[in-house]
Structures are given as structure tokens and as C-alpha cells.
Design an enzyme around this catalytic site. Structure first.
Site, PDB file in Angstrom:
ATOM      1  N   ASP A 289     -19.570 -13.821  73.555  1.00  0.00           N
ATOM      2  CA  ASP A 289     -19.644 -12.369  73.514  1.00  0.00           C
ATOM      3  C   ASP A 289     -20.644 -11.931  74.596  1.00  0.00           C
ATOM      4  O   ASP A 289     -21.306 -12.759  75.234  1.00  0.00           O
ATOM      5  CB  ASP A 289     -20.011 -11.862  72.111  1.00  0.00           C
ATOM      6  CG  ASP A 289     -19.538 -10.412  71.899  1.00  0.00           C
ATOM      7  OD1 ASP A 289     -19.254  -9.715  72.898  1.00  0.00           O
ATOM      8  OD2 ASP A 289     -19.463  -9.970  70.737  1.00  0.00           O
TER       9      ASP A 289
HETATM   10  C1  NOJ Z   1     -19.325  -6.792  72.662  1.00  0.00           C
HETATM   11  C2  NOJ Z   1     -18.435  -6.794  71.458  1.00  0.00           C
HETATM   12  O1  NOJ Z   1     -19.073  -7.456  70.391  1.00  0.00           O
HETATM   13  C3  NOJ Z   1     -17.086  -7.460  71.700  1.00  0.00           C
HETATM   14  O2  NOJ Z   1     -16.274  -7.225  70.577  1.00  0.00           O
HETATM   15  C4  NOJ Z   1     -16.456  -6.947  72.951  1.00  0.00           C
HETATM   16  O3  NOJ Z   1     -15.199  -7.560  73.147  1.00  0.00           O
HETATM   17  C5  NOJ Z   1     -17.385  -7.213  74.111  1.00  0.00           C
HETATM   18  N1  NOJ Z   1     -18.648  -6.509  73.887  1.00  0.00           N
HETATM   19  C6  NOJ Z   1     -16.786  -6.779  75.452  1.00  0.00           C
HETATM   20  O4  NOJ Z   1     -16.726  -5.430  75.539  1.00  0.00           O
END
Ligand code: NOJ
Length: 744
Positions: A289
Site C-alpha cells: 500500500d
Molecule cells: C491507500 C489506500 O489504502 C489504498 O486502498 C489505495 O489503493 C492506495 N492508497 C492508492 O491510492
């Protein structure tokens, strides 16, 4: 028995060998072998820097542009992927640099959060799950995929399949709610919708199951918080939707932000390698993430960037989103023998495999003309309206206040959400535009153009001042009925949007009470990203329609339901509690040794609030009525590996055509470990004409009766099971059957 089995196996093996000598390998396996050969050839030519480049993903600008730095890195083969870069022309431009100017011409993979639509926005995922209609959800995902791919996006960071039993956690909006079975069916539907049978198609994208894992168990519902979950709960509650995604062929996973039982999910070899690759044979890649690799330092499991890179890579995180520690430290880690070259090669191999499966080496560009016709076309918009209406849940409808009569002379439309375009899109709006969204005010105007709509906002979403109340009351007094749209703003759920209260924000409830006190029939339209504590409404307001954030076509879809052009048939995918103090409150809990008993103080309950939910999981009304009767089981006893058919009569006893979601639950009454009081194992959403009666059948297989035993082996145990079928988790009829101690 044993020798017979061996014989059968040997014979089958012999046949297989003969076949493999005489017939050519299937084109599918041939294709896969070719891909592996091409990956090997590439790997043999790549420098370590180029390999690390494939493991790096960087963020574009919010408007979809790439950054000047990306161009330089792509030329040198030092960047494998971006997120947020989108648009056919822009992605082609950067891709052209990758495939014409870099030494090895490896294409980029463009990722983006296409969560519930790209430009045409569907209901938030929690709302889609409330449709209990996997086919509709698959259709929404497939439209999103077609739009995204046309805009140069190859990869969506969806589906989010985290089970959430705590509505304080804002990200409950992004998933399918509290139940592993419903969640698994929705996960499968979304993966199929996004990927189809071949995600190299020009209207498909590769999906990403996230957030691996147990992110939804964040303590106290606070986003990013610690999780502590037993292996049993992981396997029975949190893993199943991920497993369903793997079984549906999902190409990628995202490792979560949370630490899980002391080991952060982005550095967890048990979940990333033992379970995902070992047990489940997943052969796609895992992306971290956003900066979750770097965050290992703050978690306190890595002293510095080098350690963080080593931990994440060796646990099985292949691509690093945004932080750059792999690139910075991998070569020194290899030199110091803290990381093997093979770990890097394996990560690169998995990423290249998905790039090959996407067809990017053969067709790196998208057709810029297609973008204009594929995005936000009338067919997609019509689908968004239909799916939005299917996701709505009628929570209350005393004296059939709904549906409204189209001849109504005047309606007071009140509330901070009655005319807010941006809020209709919910969290994660993709490339959706507020100006595309239809509000309830617009929806009512076009549904009943002859009716006078007296619109008064009443207050802003935070509703801290009653300044606008008077105008709202005037509108109510001057109208025949009142529709009041209250709830949360879109930013009040989603990422980093946890709440400690589940009440309507500010003085919104006061506004409803004041409006209702005018004596006009009042219909509450809820817009929100999570279950709310709406006790007063449930007690006092004649009609409540839960609409979630219904997307681009929200206003039209709500109007369709309010006026009865669509009869609501959605059901709650998450329990609505009476008070935050009851959380976590979910239907598939254990019985305890002292289940609640109103007549016995020393049982499991509260002094100050009932133990029951306000609205249970699976609950939802219709403008018609259904009767579920005549539960029959095909046998009273089945062998250990047997099957059972469960059937009921479902009858529409009311006056309108409508949908019922028939739900099947089981309970293992006595087992070697404690089992939930109910577990959903099947459901069907069916449409019945007035007076129509249908026999609905479910097949229960032994596997659906199994669980993880004390040694963490999946097992089916002999003994008694209850089967419950009904219209919600609390409104069921039941029977029992036995599972014998022998297999067939
Ligand atoms: C953080 C989020 O937790 C995740 O769900 C997302 O895909 C990413 N950012 C990218 O935007």
C-alpha cells in the site's frame, strides 16, 4: 478402498501421459509456457537497476498527469509502474517512452483506484453489496473496467474485500460489509467483472484484492490501527473473500497498512508467502500500500530503510508503492548477503508475468478514439441508474407511506444532501465528475415535472446552526409530503475517515424532528457510507430509505424507488447497531456460555441498551410482502462428504411485483470448537409477481459445513446442523439434519 483408489489414480496418470505424448499441449498452457520463456529471456538481460525499476511504482499528479521525473526514470528503465496517471493520450505518451526509448522496452503498467466506477460512478461498494446481486455487481465492475482501460488504465486497486465488523471504520464503505460469504461472492463478481476471462482484452483491467489482510479489524475502528486476530478468525472471517478472489483468478494483491498479531501486513511472511503463495498457489504479484514499506520503520520492526526493504521484499511484497526503499537499498542488501538475487528475480518475474498477461508487450498502447465513445456513454449511465436502485434498502415503511403518488401536488425536499452533487459519488470517485451527478432534487424534478418541489436545505452537512430550519419548516408546511435527505458527506467515510459517533452529524436529527412535527408525512432518505445509529428515526419516522452514496445516477435512482417505478429489494450487508457501545455487533457471533436472557441478569448483555441490533444483517423491506414457508430438506441425514438440497416456497402475498432475497443460514450445534450461531451459506434474489409462488432451492455441500479445527485443519465434523431460511438473519424458519460419521 485404498488400493482401488491407487489403481484409479495410476490408470488416470497413464492416460494422461499417453495423451500428452500424442496430442499437442493446450493453447492455454502453451501460452503460459511461452510467457515464462519470454520472462526468462528478459531476466537474463536485465541489470539489477532495471530489475529494481520494475519493482517501483510512483504516484502521478491528482489530475492524471505524469511527472517530469517519471519521464527520465522511464527512459532509463528505472520505473515499472505509476498510479493515478490516466487518460489515453497521456498514458500512451509515457508508454511510448518506455517501449521505444528504454533499453529493454518493457511496458509500464498504469494503476488507478477504480473502486466503484471510472467516470460513470456506481454506488459505493457497501451499497452494491446491499443489492445481494452478484450479477449486477459484476456488470458494474465490467463497465468500470471498459472505461478505465479505454483511458489507458490497466490495473485497478479493487476489489477491496476487507470484512468490516466495525462501522466506526470509514473504510467499511469500500467493502461488502460484515459477512465472509456475501463478501466472497461480491469479491468473485468484481474480479470477474474487472478481468473477464482474459484481462488482455481492450475492455478489461487486472484486479487487485486488498488490503491483505485483516485491515478491517483495526482496533476501535480507527483507520490504520493495530489488529490482533486469531488464526481461526483469519481463516474463517478475513481470508475467505481473498481466497474467492484468488479462485476467480485475481492478478494482484495489495498488502495492508495494519500490523497483524505483531507483524505488519506489508512484511508478513505467513500471510504473503505461506498462505498466499504456498497454500493458495497465487502466481500474480503483490504491491504494497501507499508507503507501507517505509512505514515498517514507524511500526517499529525496521530500524532503517534498508531493513524495511529487506523485510518487505523477503516477506513477499513485490512492488513498492511510492516509497523508494527497494531501489535505494536492494543492491547493498544483496552485496551484504541480507537479500538474495533470487528474491528480486522472483518479484520481477511475477510483475512481468502480469504485464504479459495484460498483453502489454504486444499491444502497449490504447486507442485514443475509443476513449471518447467508451466513457460515460448512455448504456453505462442507464446501468448505473438500475444498479443504484437495486442497492437501496427500505428500512421502514409504516402504513405504506411509500411509494409516493405521482399525482402529488407538492413535495418539500429538505436536507443538506438533497442537492449535493459531489456527495452522490461517495468516497473514491475515480475520474467521476460532480457535474455528471444527478441529485435528488434533479431526480424528483424530472420524475414528477408537474409537482411543485419546495426545496430548502435546512443546514449544511455539519449542521451546527439551525439558521435554515425555519425556511425548511415553511417548505414542509406548504407541501403535501416531506422528503428529507440526511446522513454523512462523502468524506465522512472511506480512508482516514473513522468516526467515534454513528449519529447523524450535528443537529440533523433536530432538523428531522422539527420537520416531522409539522405533521406532514415525512420520508427520510439516508445517504451515508456506514451503518448509523438512527434509533429515533427507526422509532418515529414513518419511512426510511437507505440509499448509501448511490453514484452518478443517485437522484434518478432514488426517485425511481420513491415513486415505485422500482420496488426496493436490497438488504443490509452490515448490522445497524443501536449504540456505538455495542460494537462490534455482527450476526454471526458465537453463542457464549451465557447467551442473553432478559430474565437472567448473569447473561451476556448490557444494563443500558438491548443486546439486539437496530436493524439486523440481511434486513430490508419491500413495497410488497413475502411469505417463506414449507422448508424441506432432501435428507435427514447425509454422509460426511454428502450434499443436501434445501428448499422453501416463497410467495408474493402483496399487490406489487417485487424482489425478495431468500437467505440460507446454518449452525453447527455442537462441534470441537465453538461455532457461530448462524452462518450465511446461500442466497438468491428473486422477482415475484403479485400472488406468484416459487420453490427456491439451495444445494448445501459438506464443504460449506466445515471449519478449522483445533489443529487448524479444515474439517467437517459429524453431528447435528440447523438450517435456517428466511428474509433476514433474524426472520427465519428452521429444521435440523445430521451429518453421519462416514463418507460415502
Ligand atoms: C491507500 C489506500 O489504502 C489504498 O486502498 C489505495 O489503493 C492506495 N492508497 C492508492 O491510492
Amino acid at each position: 478402498m485404498r488400493s482401488t483408489r491407487l489403481k484409479v489414480g495410476g490408470f488416470a496418470l497413464a492416460i494422461a501421459v499417453i495423451l500428452s505424448l500424442t496430442s499437442p499441449p493446450s493453447s492455454h498452457s502453451q501460452k503460459r509456457e511461452n510467457v515464462e520463456a519470454r520472462i526468462n529471456a528478459l531476466l537474463a538481460r536485465m541489470t539489477l537497476a532495471e530489475k529494481l525499476g520494475q519493482l517501483q511504482q510512483l504516484d502521478g499528479e491528482a489530475n492524471g498527469n505524469f511527472r517530469p521525473e517519471h519521464v527520465e526514470m522511464v527512459k532509463k528503465g528505472l520505473l515499472g509502474s505509476t498510479l493515478n496517471v490516466r487518460g489515453a493520450q497521456r498514458t500512451n505518451q509515457l508508454q511510448r517512452i518506455a517501449v521505444t526509448e528504454s533499453r529493454l522496452k518493457i511496458p509500464l503498467i498504469f494503476g488507478f483506484d477504480v473502486i466503484h466506477g471510472y467516470r460513470t460512478i456506481f454506488p459505493i461498494p457497501l451499497g452494491e453489496a446491499a443489492s445481494w446481486d452478484p450479477a449486477a455487481v459484476e456488470r458494474a465492475a465490467s463497465i468500470a473496467a471498459a472505461e478505465a482501460r479505454a483511458a489507458g488504465v490497466h490495473w485497478t486497486f479493487a476489489p477491496m474485500v476487507d470484512i468490516a465488523r466495525d462501522p466506526r471504520w470509514g473504510r467499511i464503505a469500500e467493502g461488502s460489509g460484515e459477512d465472509p460469504y456475501l463478501g466472497s461472492l461480491m469479491a468473485r463478481a468484481r474480479v470477474r467483472g474487472f478481468q473477464g476471462s482474459d484481462f488482455s482484452a481492450k475492455d478489461k483491467v487486472v484486479a487487485c484484492a486488498k488490503h491483505w489482510v485483516a485491515y478491517g479489524a483495526a482496533e476501535a475502528g480507527r483507520d490504520y490501527n493495530t489488529t490482533d486476530v486469531s488464526e481461526r478468525s483469519l481463516r474463517e472471517v478475513y481470508f475467505p473473500p481473498f481466497k474467492a478472489a484468488v479462485d476467480a483468478g485475481v492478478g494482484t494483491f495489495m498488502s495492508a497498512f495494519n500490523d497483524l498479531n505483531g507483524v505488519p501486513s506489508s512484511a508478513n511472511p505467513f500471510t504473503l508467502t505461506d498462505v498466499l503463495r504456498g497454500e493458495w498457489k497465487f502466481d500474480g504479484f503483490v504491491v504494497s500500500d501507499y508507503t507501507s514499506v517505509e512505514e515498517l520503520i514507524k511500526h517499529g520492526v525496521a530500524a532503517d530503510g534498508a531493513e524495511a526493504a529487506r523485510e518487505a521484499l523477503s516477506a513477499g511484497v513485490d512492488m513498492e508503492m511510492v516509497s523508494r526503499l527497494y531501489n535505494k537499498h536492494a543492491s547493498e542488501l544483496i552485496k551484504e548477503r541480507k537479500l538474495s538475487q533470487q528474491t528480486i528475480d522472483e518479484a520481477v518475474r511475477r510483475i512481468l508475468r502480469i504485464k504479459f498477461r495484460l498483453g502489454l508487450f504486444d499491444r502497449p498502447y490504447v486507442d485514443e478514439a475509443l476513449e471518447r465513445t467508451a466513457i460515460f456513454n448512455s448504456a453505462s449511465v442507464a446501468a448505473a441508474r438500475e444498479i443504484a436502485a437495486r442497492s437501496m434498502v427500505l428500512l421502514k415503511n409504516d402504513h405504506d407511506v411509500l411509494p409516493l403518488d405521482k399525482n402529488v401536488r407538492s413535495i418539500a425536499l429538505i436536507g443538506p444532501l438533497a442537492d449535493s452533487r459531489q456527495d452522490m459519488l461517495g468516497s473514491w470517485t475515480g475520474d467521476g465528475k460532480a457535474e455528471d451527478a444527478v441529485t435528488l432534487l434533479q431526480g424528483l424534478k424530472s420524475k414528477v415535472p408537474q409537482t411543485r418541489i419546495n426545496y430548502a436545505k435546512g443546514c449544511d452537512i455539519g449542521c451546527d446552526k439551525p439558521d435554515g430550519f425555519e425556511e425548511a419548516l415553511r417548505a414542509a408546511r406548504e407541501s403535501d409530503v416531506t422528503v428529507i435527505a440526511v446522513g454523512e458527506s462523502a468524506e465522512m467515510s472511506g480512508e482516514a475517515a473513522s468516526r467515534s459517533s454513528l449519529d447523524l452529524p450535528g443537529r440533523q436529527l433536530e432538523l428531522v424532528k422539527a420537520v416531522q412535527a409539522t405533521g406532514k408525512p415525512t420520508i427520510v432518505v439516508l445517504m451515508n457510507g456506514r451503518p448509523l445509529t438512527i434509533n429515533w428515526l427507526a422509532e418515529n419516522t414513518p419511512a426510511i430509505l437507505e440509499t448509501w452514496f448511490a453514484g452518478t445516477q443517485a437522484g434518478n435512482a432514488i426517485a425511481d424507488v420513491l415513486f415505485g417505478d422500482v420496488n426496493p429489494g436490497g438488504k443490509l450487508p452490515a448490522t445497524f447497531p443501536r449504540s456505538v457501545g455495542q460494537i462490534p455487533l455482527y450476526y454471526n457471533h458465537k453463542n457464549t456460555g451465557r447467551p442473553p436472557d432478559a430474565n437472567n441478569k448473569y447473561t451476556s448483555k448490557y444494563l443500558d441498551v438491548a443486546w439486539t441490533p437496530l436493524f439486523p444483517f440481511g434486513y430490508g423491506l419491500s413495497y410488497t410482502q413475502f411469505k417463506i414457508t414449507n422448508l424441506q430438506l432432501s435428507a435427514e441425514r447425509i454422509p460426511l462428504n454428502g450434499k443436501l438440497t434445501v428448499s422453501v416456497d416463497v410467495e408474493n402475498t402483496g399487490k406489487r411485483v417485487g424482489d425478495e432475497v431468500v437467505q440460507l443460514y446454518i449452525r453447527d450445534t455442537s462441534a470441537s470448537v465453538t461455532r457461530p450461531v448462524k452462518e450465511l451459506k446461500g442466497f438468491q434474489r428473486i422477482t415475484l409477481q403479485p400472488g406468484e409462488k416459487k420453490r427456491v432451492e439451495f444445494l448445501l455441500t459438506a464443504e460449506q459445513l466445515g471449519f478449522w479445527d483445533r489443529q487448524m485443519r479444515f474439517t467437517v465434523e459429524p453431528g447435528e446442523f440447523q438450517v435456517m431460511v428466511g428474509s433476514s438473519s433474524e426472520d427465519v424458519i428452521e429444521k435440523s439434519f445430521e451429518v453421519g460419521s462416514n463418507p460415502y
